[in-house]
Write a protein that holds these residues in place. Structure first.
Motif, PDB file in Angstrom:
ATOM      1  N   ASP A 136     -22.106  14.250 -10.734  1.00 12.56           N
ATOM      2  CA  ASP A 136     -21.100  13.855 -11.739  1.00 12.56           C
ATOM      3  C   ASP A 136     -21.649  13.879 -13.150  1.00 12.56           C
ATOM      4  OD1 ASP A 136     -19.381  13.411  -9.644  1.00 12.56           O
ATOM      5  OD2 ASP A 136     -19.950  11.296  -9.467  1.00 12.56           O
ATOM      6  N   THR A 137     -22.900  13.449 -13.336  1.00 14.25           N
ATOM      7  CA  THR A 137     -23.457  13.352 -14.701  1.00 14.25           C
ATOM      8  C   THR A 137     -24.596  14.343 -14.920  1.00 14.25           C
ATOM      9  OG1 THR A 137     -25.145  11.726 -14.093  1.00 14.25           O
ATOM     10  CG2 THR A 137     -22.980  10.857 -14.745  1.00 14.25           C
ATOM     11  N   LEU A 138     -25.140  14.900 -13.870  1.00  6.05           N
ATOM     12  CA  LEU A 138     -26.366  15.716 -13.878  1.00  6.05           C
ATOM     13  C   LEU A 138     -27.615  14.868 -14.117  1.00  6.05           C
ATOM     14  CD1 LEU A 138     -25.204  18.865 -15.956  1.00  6.05           C
ATOM     15  CD2 LEU A 138     -24.998  18.475 -13.495  1.00  6.05           C
ATOM     16  N   GLY A 139     -27.427  13.582 -14.436  1.00  3.89           N
ATOM     17  CA  GLY A 139     -28.559  12.674 -14.676  1.00  3.89           C
ATOM     18  C   GLY A 139     -28.806  11.774 -13.465  1.00  3.89           C
ATOM     19  N   MET A 140     -29.664  10.764 -13.647  1.00  6.74           N
ATOM     20  CA  MET A 140     -30.044   9.876 -12.541  1.00  6.74           C
ATOM     21  C   MET A 140     -28.836   9.293 -11.822  1.00  6.74           C
ATOM     22  SD  MET A 140     -33.085   7.383 -13.745  1.00  6.74           S
ATOM     23  CE  MET A 140     -34.772   7.951 -13.898  1.00  6.74           C
ATOM     24  N   ASP A 141     -28.945   9.189 -10.506  1.00  9.28           N
ATOM     25  CA  ASP A 141     -27.894   8.623  -9.671  1.00  9.28           C
ATOM     26  C   ASP A 141     -28.234   7.155  -9.387  1.00  9.28           C
ATOM     27  OD1 ASP A 141     -26.396   7.730  -7.487  1.00  9.28           O
ATOM     28  OD2 ASP A 141     -26.269   9.743  -6.630  1.00  9.28           O
ATOM     29  N   PHE A 168     -28.269  17.910 -21.130  1.00 10.48           N
ATOM     30  CA  PHE A 168     -27.459  18.785 -21.995  1.00 10.48           C
ATOM     31  C   PHE A 168     -26.570  17.982 -22.955  1.00 10.48           C
ATOM     32  CE2 PHE A 168     -27.131  21.527 -17.877  1.00 10.48           C
ATOM     33  CZ  PHE A 168     -28.469  21.857 -17.961  1.00 10.48           C
ATOM     34  N   GLY A 169     -26.851  16.681 -23.118  1.00 10.65           N
ATOM     35  CA  GLY A 169     -26.029  15.825 -23.981  1.00 10.65           C
ATOM     36  C   GLY A 169     -25.007  14.986 -23.227  1.00 10.65           C
ATOM     37  N   HIS A 170     -24.880  15.172 -21.888  1.00  6.62           N
ATOM     38  CA  HIS A 170     -23.905  14.407 -21.108  1.00  6.62           C
ATOM     39  C   HIS A 170     -24.497  13.048 -20.732  1.00  6.62           C
ATOM     40  CE1 HIS A 170     -21.823  18.164 -20.929  1.00  6.62           C
ATOM     41  NE2 HIS A 170     -22.689  18.719 -20.116  1.00  6.62           N
ATOM     42  N   PRO A 171     -23.878  11.950 -21.168  1.00  6.34           N
ATOM     43  CA  PRO A 171     -24.456  10.631 -20.889  1.00  6.34           C
ATOM     44  C   PRO A 171     -24.565  10.318 -19.393  1.00  6.34           C
ATOM     45  CG  PRO A 171     -22.869  10.472 -22.669  1.00  6.34           C
ATOM     46  CD  PRO A 171     -22.732  11.855 -22.092  1.00  6.34           C
ATOM     47  N   VAL A 172     -25.659   9.693 -19.015  1.00  4.29           N
ATOM     48  CA  VAL A 172     -25.804   9.196 -17.640  1.00  4.29           C
ATOM     49  C   VAL A 172     -24.923   7.961 -17.470  1.00  4.29           C
ATOM     50  CG1 VAL A 172     -28.193  10.022 -17.385  1.00  4.29           C
ATOM     51  CG2 VAL A 172     -27.773   7.682 -18.149  1.00  4.29           C
ATOM     52  N   VAL A 208     -29.961  16.682  -4.462  1.00  5.56           N
ATOM     53  CA  VAL A 208     -28.967  17.050  -5.480  1.00  5.56           C
ATOM     54  C   VAL A 208     -29.644  17.811  -6.622  1.00  5.56           C
ATOM     55  CG1 VAL A 208     -27.233  16.197  -7.114  1.00  5.56           C
ATOM     56  CG2 VAL A 208     -27.458  15.126  -4.854  1.00  5.56           C
ATOM     57  N   ALA A 209     -30.783  17.299  -7.078  1.00  7.65           N
ATOM     58  CA  ALA A 209     -31.511  18.002  -8.149  1.00  7.65           C
ATOM     59  C   ALA A 209     -31.895  19.409  -7.695  1.00  7.65           C
ATOM     60  CB  ALA A 209     -32.753  17.206  -8.547  1.00  7.65           C
ATOM     61  N   GLU A 210     -32.301  19.531  -6.428  1.00  3.27           N
ATOM     62  CA  GLU A 210     -32.686  20.860  -5.933  1.00  3.27           C
ATOM     63  C   GLU A 210     -31.479  21.790  -5.885  1.00  3.27           C
ATOM     64  OE1 GLU A 210     -34.804  19.965  -2.298  1.00  3.27           O
ATOM     65  OE2 GLU A 210     -36.687  19.595  -3.380  1.00  3.27           O
ATOM     66  N   ALA A 211     -30.314  21.264  -5.511  1.00  2.00           N
ATOM     67  CA  ALA A 211     -29.095  22.096  -5.501  1.00  2.00           C
ATOM     68  C   ALA A 211     -28.716  22.482  -6.930  1.00  2.00           C
ATOM     69  CB  ALA A 211     -27.944  21.341  -4.830  1.00  2.00           C
TER      70      ALA A 211
END
Ligand SMILES: *Cc1c(COP(=O)(O)O)cnc(C)c1O
Length: 401
Positions: A132-137, A174-178, A377-380
């Motif tokens: 959803d965020t590309l950042g930490m889950d 990329f600038g998308h907030p976690v 998820v990071a690997e995908a």
């Protein structure tokens, strides 16, 4: 993953290049991933430094840049430094990270995040990302820590290594907030500070407030590829006077203020941003709203251009956030991820500087022995993300999507 035929690959590549060119155009020699833009007072502010002789680490532009930056970041204090990596290293140090500690960092980030941890003598401990965020889950981080670490006497320790875990370092990809609320809950539960790598997220907002106003400290970068640039530069921003004062002290050789005596009360750093660079920063920061509007326009055009191609999904900012869309990306569908390198070659052949996302850090030999949770998820995301040309100049073109 199904196997893609030669014909499938060629078809995907031609659609990809065509959809990119609808946004970027085909007349330019190259469409770079990023390029700096100097459309404001840069020339006159830099000339002012040269004319006055105030080019180095003291000067009025340093003070002004710190004031303006604190305001834009929604915090009380900013300390401007030589680059983003140094800023994060200092943020960790003043934030309480000690040599021999472990620090939670995403594996899907630029290598500087983990390098800053290493330079402070600590060990990166890799965390998985969210689609959803590309950042930490946060949810998966919590359940991981509940089983892999133990709290005793106020210190969280990694059960496997015995080392203290002393900070969470999210990065806004990329600038998308976690998910800052989710991470704050985890931080509170385990007694950890949040020291954010906000190098890519200047001007992004979370629930209507600058994302840099959440957490304990954020580190920024003003490298030439970032949304504003000082040539090279970075900053830490925080509401804490104590942390900001300490950061300024240890980045200026820990000199004790005095009219003429050289007394230094600890072994410290020379990391202050020169006035010359801060002059650029003042001029660039005044254009930040324009740059963000342009980046958001480019993101909108990519979204429209790729909307009819189910294989290529553009990434939308998470709910309750406004991203600066510093870097655009598409995510390949699962059944076309095998086309990534073909698409990278086809686009670069015609001067469109597409790039894969970073190699996940746990796969780099320099970091492969660090502790980590499962990172599917990071690997995908690593297999499926492609970054797209994101120069603000694209927004000046007529919209051909
Ligand atoms: C650019 C960047 C940095 C490092 O900044 P420098 O100013 O180049 O040292 C750190 N982290 C992330 C995520 C970045 O994108």
């Amino acid at each position: 993953m199904s196997r893609l035929s030669e014909g499938d690959l060629a078809g995907l590549a031609s659609v990809f290049v065509e959809r990119l060119q609808a946004v970027v155009g085909s007349e330019d020699q190259v469409a770079p991933l990023h390029e700096p833009r100097f459309a404001g007072e840069e020339w006159s502010f830099v000339k002012d430094c040269l004319d006055s002789g105030w080019v180095s680490s003291v000067g009025s532009y340093v003070d002004q840049f710190e004031r303006d930056l604190a305001e834009v970041c929604g915090v009380k204090h900013a300390v401007v430094l030589v680059n983003g990596t140094a800023a994060l290293e200092i943020a960790l140090r003043v934030g309480g990270v000690c040599p021999g500690d472990e620090v939670l960092v995403p594996t899907l980030t630029f290598v500087a995040t983990a390098n800053a941890v290493s330079h402070s003598g600590a060990v990166p401990h890799f965390v998985d990302s969210s689609f959803d965020t590309l950042g930490m889950d946060p949810a998966r981080l919590r359940s991981y820590l509940e089983s892999a670490a133990t709290m005793s006497n106020g210190t969280l320790r990694n059960n496997a290594t015995g080392r203290p875990i002393t900070a969470i370092v999210p990065m806004h990809v990329f600038g998308h907030p976690v998910d800052m609320d989710g991470l704050s809950d985890v931080a509170r539960q385990f007694g950890l500070p949040i020291i954010a790598d906000a190098a890519e997220a200047l001007g992004s907002t979370y629930k209507g407030e600058p994302v840099t106003s959440f957490g304990d400290i954020s580190a920024l970068s003003f490298n030439g590829n970032k949304i504003i640039t000082t040539g090279g530069g970075g900053a830490i921003v925080t509401d804490s006077l104590e942390l900001a004062t300490r950061a300024k002290h240890i980045t200026t050789t820990a000199k004790v203020p005095h009219r003429w005596a050289y007394t230094h009360d600890e072994i410290a750093f020379n990391y202050r941003m020169p006035n010359l660079n801060a002059a650029l920063g003042c001029a660039q920061l005044a254009q930040l709203p324009t740059f963000i509007a342009q980046q958001r326009e480019i993101a909108k055009r990519y979204a429209k251009s790729f909307s009819q191609t189910p294989a290529f999904n553009t990434f939308a900012e998470p709910p309750n956030t406004q991203s600066n869309y510093w870097l655009n990306a598409i995510m390949l569908s699962e059944d076309t991820e095998g086309a990534r390198d073909t698409l990278l070659n086809a686009s670069n052949d015609v001067g469109l500087h597409c790039r894969p996302v970073w190699t996940t850090l746990h796969r780099l030999p320099i970091y492969s022995s660090c502790p980590r949770m499962d990172l599917p998820v990071a690997e995908a995301l690593e297999r499926r993300l492609i970054n797209l040309p994101s120069s603000t100049k694209i927004a000046a073109r007529p919209d051909a999507t």
